[in-house]
Design a protein around this motif. Structure first.
Motif, mmCIF file in Angstrom:
data_model
loop_
_atom_site.group_PDB
_atom_site.id
_atom_site.type_symbol
_atom_site.label_atom_id
_atom_site.label_comp_id
_atom_site.label_asym_id
_atom_site.label_seq_id
_atom_site.Cartn_x
_atom_site.Cartn_y
_atom_site.Cartn_z
ATOM 1 N N THR A 18 -1.981 57.457 -16.818
ATOM 2 C CA THR A 18 -2.125 57.614 -15.372
ATOM 3 C C THR A 18 -3.076 56.605 -14.746
ATOM 4 O O THR A 18 -3.295 56.642 -13.537
ATOM 5 C CB THR A 18 -2.618 59.041 -15.030
ATOM 6 O OG1 THR A 18 -3.859 59.264 -15.700
ATOM 7 C CG2 THR A 18 -1.595 60.081 -15.456
ATOM 8 N N GLY A 19 -3.620 55.707 -15.546
ATOM 9 C CA GLY A 19 -4.520 54.691 -15.003
ATOM 10 C C GLY A 19 -3.758 53.656 -14.194
ATOM 11 O O GLY A 19 -2.534 53.573 -14.232
ATOM 12 N N VAL A 20 -4.504 52.869 -13.463
ATOM 13 C CA VAL A 20 -3.916 51.813 -12.637
ATOM 14 C C VAL A 20 -3.517 50.644 -13.536
ATOM 15 O O VAL A 20 -4.298 50.189 -14.377
ATOM 16 C CB VAL A 20 -4.935 51.335 -11.575
ATOM 17 C CG1 VAL A 20 -4.374 50.181 -10.781
ATOM 18 C CG2 VAL A 20 -5.326 52.484 -10.666
ATOM 19 N N VAL A 21 -2.278 50.185 -13.375
ATOM 20 C CA VAL A 21 -1.799 49.008 -14.100
ATOM 21 C C VAL A 21 -1.090 48.081 -13.124
ATOM 22 O O VAL A 21 -0.522 48.525 -12.130
ATOM 23 C CB VAL A 21 -0.844 49.357 -15.269
ATOM 24 C CG1 VAL A 21 -1.562 50.101 -16.363
ATOM 25 C CG2 VAL A 21 0.353 50.140 -14.791
ATOM 26 N N ASP A 22 -1.140 46.801 -13.432
ATOM 27 C CA ASP A 22 -0.490 45.785 -12.608
ATOM 28 C C ASP A 22 0.373 44.945 -13.546
ATOM 29 O O ASP A 22 -0.144 44.209 -14.392
ATOM 30 C CB ASP A 22 -1.554 44.929 -11.921
ATOM 31 C CG ASP A 22 -0.982 43.855 -11.019
ATOM 32 O OD1 ASP A 22 0.119 43.340 -11.311
ATOM 33 O OD2 ASP A 22 -1.639 43.529 -10.010
ATOM 34 N N GLY A 23 1.692 45.074 -13.413
ATOM 35 C CA GLY A 23 2.622 44.365 -14.287
ATOM 36 C C GLY A 23 2.428 42.866 -14.262
ATOM 37 O O GLY A 23 2.510 42.194 -15.291
ATOM 38 N N GLN A 24 2.161 42.307 -13.096
ATOM 39 C CA GLN A 24 1.957 40.868 -12.994
ATOM 40 C C GLN A 24 0.679 40.451 -13.719
ATOM 41 O O GLN A 24 0.662 39.441 -14.416
ATOM 42 C CB GLN A 24 1.891 40.422 -11.546
ATOM 43 C CG GLN A 24 1.721 38.915 -11.408
ATOM 44 C CD GLN A 24 1.773 38.424 -9.974
ATOM 45 O OE1 GLN A 24 1.989 39.189 -9.041
ATOM 46 N NE2 GLN A 24 1.569 37.135 -9.810
ATOM 47 N N GLU A 25 -0.362 41.237 -13.572
ATOM 48 C CA GLU A 25 -1.620 40.930 -14.256
ATOM 49 C C GLU A 25 -1.427 40.955 -15.773
ATOM 50 O O GLU A 25 -1.914 40.076 -16.487
ATOM 51 C CB GLU A 25 -2.688 41.945 -13.849
ATOM 52 C CG GLU A 25 -4.028 41.717 -14.512
ATOM 53 C CD GLU A 25 -5.029 42.794 -14.123
ATOM 54 O OE1 GLU A 25 -5.578 43.424 -15.048
ATOM 55 O OE2 GLU A 25 -5.235 42.997 -12.913
ATOM 56 N N ILE A 26 -0.706 41.945 -16.272
ATOM 57 C CA ILE A 26 -0.442 42.044 -17.711
ATOM 58 C C ILE A 26 0.381 40.848 -18.174
ATOM 59 O O ILE A 26 0.059 40.204 -19.174
ATOM 60 C CB ILE A 26 0.263 43.372 -18.042
ATOM 61 C CG1 ILE A 26 -0.715 44.537 -17.842
ATOM 62 C CG2 ILE A 26 0.813 43.360 -19.477
ATOM 63 C CD1 ILE A 26 -0.072 45.910 -17.912
ATOM 64 N N TYR A 27 1.438 40.529 -17.449
ATOM 65 C CA TYR A 27 2.314 39.404 -17.805
ATOM 66 C C TYR A 27 1.509 38.098 -17.815
ATOM 67 O O TYR A 27 1.604 37.308 -18.756
ATOM 68 C CB TYR A 27 3.480 39.325 -16.819
ATOM 69 C CG TYR A 27 4.494 38.275 -17.160
ATOM 70 C CD1 TYR A 27 5.586 38.571 -17.980
ATOM 71 C CD2 TYR A 27 4.385 36.977 -16.671
ATOM 72 C CE1 TYR A 27 6.519 37.602 -18.296
ATOM 73 C CE2 TYR A 27 5.314 36.001 -16.988
ATOM 74 C CZ TYR A 27 6.379 36.323 -17.796
ATOM 75 O OH TYR A 27 7.305 35.352 -18.114
ATOM 76 N N ASP A 28 0.722 37.866 -16.769
ATOM 77 C CA ASP A 28 -0.064 36.634 -16.676
ATOM 78 C C ASP A 28 -1.088 36.540 -17.799
ATOM 79 O O ASP A 28 -1.312 35.470 -18.369
ATOM 80 C CB ASP A 28 -0.765 36.536 -15.317
ATOM 81 C CG ASP A 28 0.201 36.289 -14.165
ATOM 82 O OD1 ASP A 28 1.370 35.924 -14.410
ATOM 83 O OD2 ASP A 28 -0.215 36.477 -13.001
ATOM 84 N N GLU A 29 -1.701 37.680 -18.136
ATOM 85 C CA GLU A 29 -2.678 37.699 -19.215
ATOM 86 C C GLU A 29 -2.014 37.330 -20.548
ATOM 87 O O GLU A 29 -2.574 36.562 -21.338
ATOM 88 C CB GLU A 29 -3.322 39.079 -19.303
ATOM 89 C CG GLU A 29 -4.382 39.186 -20.361
ATOM 90 C CD GLU A 29 -5.064 40.534 -20.356
ATOM 91 O OE1 GLU A 29 -6.291 40.540 -20.528
ATOM 92 O OE2 GLU A 29 -4.377 41.570 -20.178
ATOM 93 N N ILE A 30 -0.831 37.863 -20.776
ATOM 94 C CA ILE A 30 -0.096 37.537 -22.004
ATOM 95 C C ILE A 30 0.226 36.045 -22.034
ATOM 96 O O ILE A 30 0.022 35.377 -23.058
ATOM 97 C CB ILE A 30 1.193 38.387 -22.116
ATOM 98 C CG1 ILE A 30 0.824 39.848 -22.387
ATOM 99 C CG2 ILE A 30 2.108 37.844 -23.215
ATOM 100 C CD1 ILE A 30 1.980 40.810 -22.242
ATOM 101 N N CYS A 31 0.727 35.516 -20.936
ATOM 102 C CA CYS A 31 1.063 34.090 -20.881
ATOM 103 C C CYS A 31 -0.162 33.219 -21.173
ATOM 104 O O CYS A 31 -0.066 32.231 -21.909
ATOM 105 C CB CYS A 31 1.658 33.733 -19.525
ATOM 106 S SG CYS A 31 3.318 34.394 -19.279
#
Length: 86
Positions: A18-31
């Motif tokens: 239930t925490g806040v997540v940002d798909g773009q932030e996760i994707y960018d971090e992986i890249c």
């Protein structure tokens, strides 16, 4: 790309986290993390807050990558998000 970000966010929500997540932030971090890596499988961790960290398993290929899973470790427990399962 918006569809990819949304898929990441939706799968995490479906896990019960239930925490806040940002798909773009996760994707960018992986890249950023896999930049200049050789082909192969990698696991890396990302500390989000003092008591929350994400563990990613990523397969790096020549021109792409596969996010296999994310494990979210939080005070509420561990949440496993399997992106390879259908």
């Amino acid at each position: 790309m918006e569809a990819i970000y949304r898929i990441i966010e939706e799968k995490i929500a479906q896990s019960g986290y239930t925490g806040v997540v940002d798909g773009q932030e996760i994707y960018d971090e992986i890249c950023d993390e896999i930049e200049d890596k050789e082909n192969g499988s990698y696991i890396f961790m990302s500390k989000k807050e003092d008591d929350i960290f994400f563990e990613y398993k990523i397969d790096v290929m020549d021109d792409e990558f596969n996010l296999s899973y994310i494990d979210i470790n939080s005070p509420q427990g561990k949440f496993h998000i399997d992106f390879d399962a259908e």
